[in-house]
Design a protein around this motif. Structure first.
Motif, PDB file in Angstrom:
ATOM      1  N   ASN A  85      38.516  15.835  29.199  1.00 23.12           N
ATOM      2  CA  ASN A  85      37.042  15.311  29.207  1.00 23.12           C
ATOM      3  C   ASN A  85      36.034  16.173  27.882  1.00 23.12           C
ATOM      4  N   TYR A  86      36.967  17.978  28.084  1.00 20.12           N
ATOM      5  CA  TYR A  86      36.418  18.790  27.448  1.00 20.12           C
ATOM      6  C   TYR A  86      37.557  19.283  26.228  1.00 20.12           C
ATOM      7  N   ASN A  87      37.075  19.557  25.058  1.00 17.11           N
ATOM      8  CA  ASN A  87      37.326  19.971  23.624  1.00 17.11           C
ATOM      9  C   ASN A  87      37.659  21.479  23.852  1.00 17.11           C
ATOM     10  N   ILE A  88      38.459  21.819  25.093  1.00 15.43           N
ATOM     11  CA  ILE A  88      38.908  23.110  25.273  1.00 15.43           C
ATOM     12  C   ILE A  88      40.464  24.031  24.910  1.00 15.43           C
ATOM     13  N   ILE A  89      41.619  22.747  24.972  1.00 18.45           N
ATOM     14  CA  ILE A  89      42.775  23.419  25.454  1.00 18.45           C
ATOM     15  C   ILE A  89      43.133  23.735  23.776  1.00 18.45           C
ATOM     16  N   ASP A  90      42.432  23.548  22.869  1.00 17.25           N
ATOM     17  CA  ASP A  90      43.031  24.277  21.683  1.00 17.25           C
ATOM     18  C   ASP A  90      42.031  25.519  21.395  1.00 17.25           C
ATOM     19  N   LYS A  91      41.473  26.266  22.360  1.00 16.99           N
ATOM     20  CA  LYS A  91      40.268  27.101  22.821  1.00 16.99           C
ATOM     21  C   LYS A  91      41.131  27.905  22.816  1.00 16.99           C
ATOM     22  N   ILE A  92      41.930  27.705  23.799  1.00 17.47           N
ATOM     23  CA  ILE A  92      42.370  29.200  24.876  1.00 17.47           C
ATOM     24  C   ILE A  92      43.986  28.975  24.704  1.00 17.47           C
ATOM     25  N   ARG A  93      44.409  28.677  23.718  1.00 10.09           N
ATOM     26  CA  ARG A  93      46.019  29.122  23.266  1.00 10.09           C
ATOM     27  C   ARG A  93      46.350  29.801  22.988  1.00 10.09           C
ATOM     28  N   TRP A  94      45.455  31.016  22.411  1.00 12.88           N
ATOM     29  CA  TRP A  94      46.382  31.878  22.232  1.00 12.88           C
ATOM     30  C   TRP A  94      45.716  33.250  23.340  1.00 12.88           C
ATOM     31  N   PHE A  95      45.381  32.583  23.879  1.00 16.44           N
ATOM     32  CA  PHE A  95      45.258  33.886  25.324  1.00 16.44           C
ATOM     33  C   PHE A  95      45.550  33.242  26.493  1.00 16.44           C
ATOM     34  N   CYS A  96      46.027  31.670  26.596  1.00 13.65           N
ATOM     35  CA  CYS A  96      47.473  31.597  27.404  1.00 13.65           C
ATOM     36  C   CYS A  96      49.214  32.303  26.373  1.00 13.65           C
ATOM     37  N   PHE A  97      49.469  32.545  25.089  1.00 10.86           N
ATOM     38  CA  PHE A  97      50.507  32.804  24.529  1.00 10.86           C
ATOM     39  C   PHE A  97      50.468  34.201  25.231  1.00 10.86           C
ATOM     40  N   LEU A  98      48.867  35.154  25.132  1.00  6.06           N
ATOM     41  CA  LEU A  98      49.254  36.738  24.984  1.00  6.06           C
ATOM     42  C   LEU A  98      49.667  36.603  26.327  1.00  6.06           C
ATOM     43  N   PHE A  99      49.373  35.753  27.736  1.00  2.00           N
ATOM     44  CA  PHE A  99      49.545  35.793  28.895  1.00  2.00           C
ATOM     45  C   PHE A  99      50.359  36.054  29.424  1.00  2.00           C
ATOM     46  N   PHE A 100      51.121  35.070  28.829  1.00  3.77           N
ATOM     47  CA  PHE A 100      52.763  34.097  29.086  1.00  3.77           C
ATOM     48  C   PHE A 100      53.316  35.285  28.393  1.00  3.77           C
ATOM     49  N   PHE A 101      53.244  36.243  27.738  1.00  7.13           N
ATOM     50  CA  PHE A 101      54.055  37.671  27.924  1.00  7.13           C
ATOM     51  C   PHE A 101      53.930  38.624  28.607  1.00  7.13           C
ATOM     52  N   ILE A 102      52.707  38.762  28.475  1.00  5.93           N
ATOM     53  CA  ILE A 102      52.300  39.758  29.282  1.00  5.93           C
ATOM     54  C   ILE A 102      53.037  38.982  31.123  1.00  5.93           C
ATOM     55  N   ALA A 103      53.036  37.784  31.504  1.00 10.20           N
ATOM     56  CA  ALA A 103      53.099  37.714  32.672  1.00 10.20           C
ATOM     57  C   ALA A 103      54.964  38.152  33.022  1.00 10.20           C
TER      58      ALA A 103
END
Length: 340
Positions: free
Chosen positions: A209-227
């Protein structure tokens, strides 16, 4: 189905296989690599996948009628039950005639019908086919979806997510160390694993429903390695790591589709992932005994190689035979409908 989903199915299955290779290696040797505990993330990814796939499938439906509910239930049963029942019965007979361990008909029936029970031998809520514990959650999740669609029809999404969050929060306060043995129903049906299905539902809703997944890609990438860096292998860290990984891979759906020919084996691995998931643990148990007898686990990494060399080809053979069998049944029933 989306290419990224198929790739993640295969990847999650391989993670689980590696986790159990690691676990069996620990049983026969002093082998212990702390970060390998993160291989258990394969299960977390599977649960998120299930949530995503369900909202994706439901969204493609034409209506929210009772017929749609019945079709949904039938499709889920056909996908899971035949193979799971077959290997559960094989494992039940193996326990009795090969491993000389007592398993009752009650345990078999509970395993076949996804009823959680405490197994005193393994000290956990494990059915006869051990990996089936995740299918107990899977079937419970399907039940919650069916109830939500029946009560709220096209408005099912918010009540479903809210109810699952509330169930998990309530479970946080009532589940303790004794619950797993004293009340396996409470432990299973109020477990925090429901939150992972919930995350999958939410990601699916955002993707559709929203075109948001591509926009948070690198945010998720960063949090992935921090976690991963700060991970203490507890549920919250697993939830963050698996969710961020899922969104990051999903965001590359278009590129993966464009290069699908180059990753055809990964896509095929996704297709056989359920078979691979079901049969790998019994096979590893047998391989572990043989490897210990003849090689004494002197080279653990060769055991990893040998395990994959056995498990993947056997999974491919079983999958292809299963598909061949069910294709013949589909052809027969379609022909019968035309005659009628």
């Amino acid at each position: 189905m989306l290419i990224s989903i198929q790739v993640m199915r295969g990847f999650a299955a391989i993670l689980v296989v590696f986790y159990h290779i690691y676990y069996i290696s620990k049983l026969y040797s002093d082998y212990n690599i702390r970060h390998f505990e993160l291989l258990h993330l394969g299960v977390d990814i599977f649960f998120i996948l299930s949530g995503f796939i369900m909202v994706y499938i439901i969204n493609k439906g034409d209506s929210f009628s009772n017929n749609m509910i019945l079709k949904f239930l039938k499709d889920r049963i056909i996908r899971i039950v035949p193979l799971y029942w077959f290997f559960t019965i094989v494992m039940f007979l193996s326990y009795i005639f090969i491993f000389d361990k007592e398993k009752s008909i009650i345990e078999l029936l509970k395993s076949l019908f996804f009823i959680p029970y405490y197994d005193s031998f393994s000290f956990g809520i494990y059915p006869i086919l051990g990996v089936g514990w995740t299918l107990n959650y899977e079937m419970y999740f399907y039940f919650l979806i069916i109830i939500s669609i029946y009560l709220f029809r096209s408005n099912y999404f918010k009540p479903l997510v809210l109810s699952m969050v509330l169930i998990s929060v309530f479970g946080y306060f009532i589940i303790d160390d004794n619950t797993i043995s004293n009340n396996p129903f409470i432990y299973t049906y109020f477990n925090h694993y429901l939150l992972e299905f919930c995350i999958g539902l939410i990601i699916g809703h955002l993707y559709i429903n929203y075109n948001i997944i591509d926009k948070i890609r690198w945010f998720c990438f960063l949090f992935f390695f921090i976690a991963i860096f700060y991970s203490n292998y507890q549920f919250l860290y697993n939830l963050i790591i698996s969710s961020c990984f899922f969104v990051f891979v999903l965001s590359y759906e278009r590129k993966l589709k464009e290069n699908s020919g180059k990753i055809s084996f990964l896509i095929y691995l996704g297709s056989i992932s359920f078979v691979l998931y079901l049969i790998h643990h019994p096979l590893l148990s047998i391989l572990g005994k043989i490897y210990f007898k003849y090689f004494n686990f002197t080279n653990i990494y060769f055991f990893y190689f040998l395990s994959l060399l056995c498990i993947i080809p056997i999974s491919i053979i079983v999958y292809e035979l299963y598909e061949l069998f069910f294709n013949k049944i589909r052809v027969y029933f379609n022909a019968s409908k035309k005659i009628a």
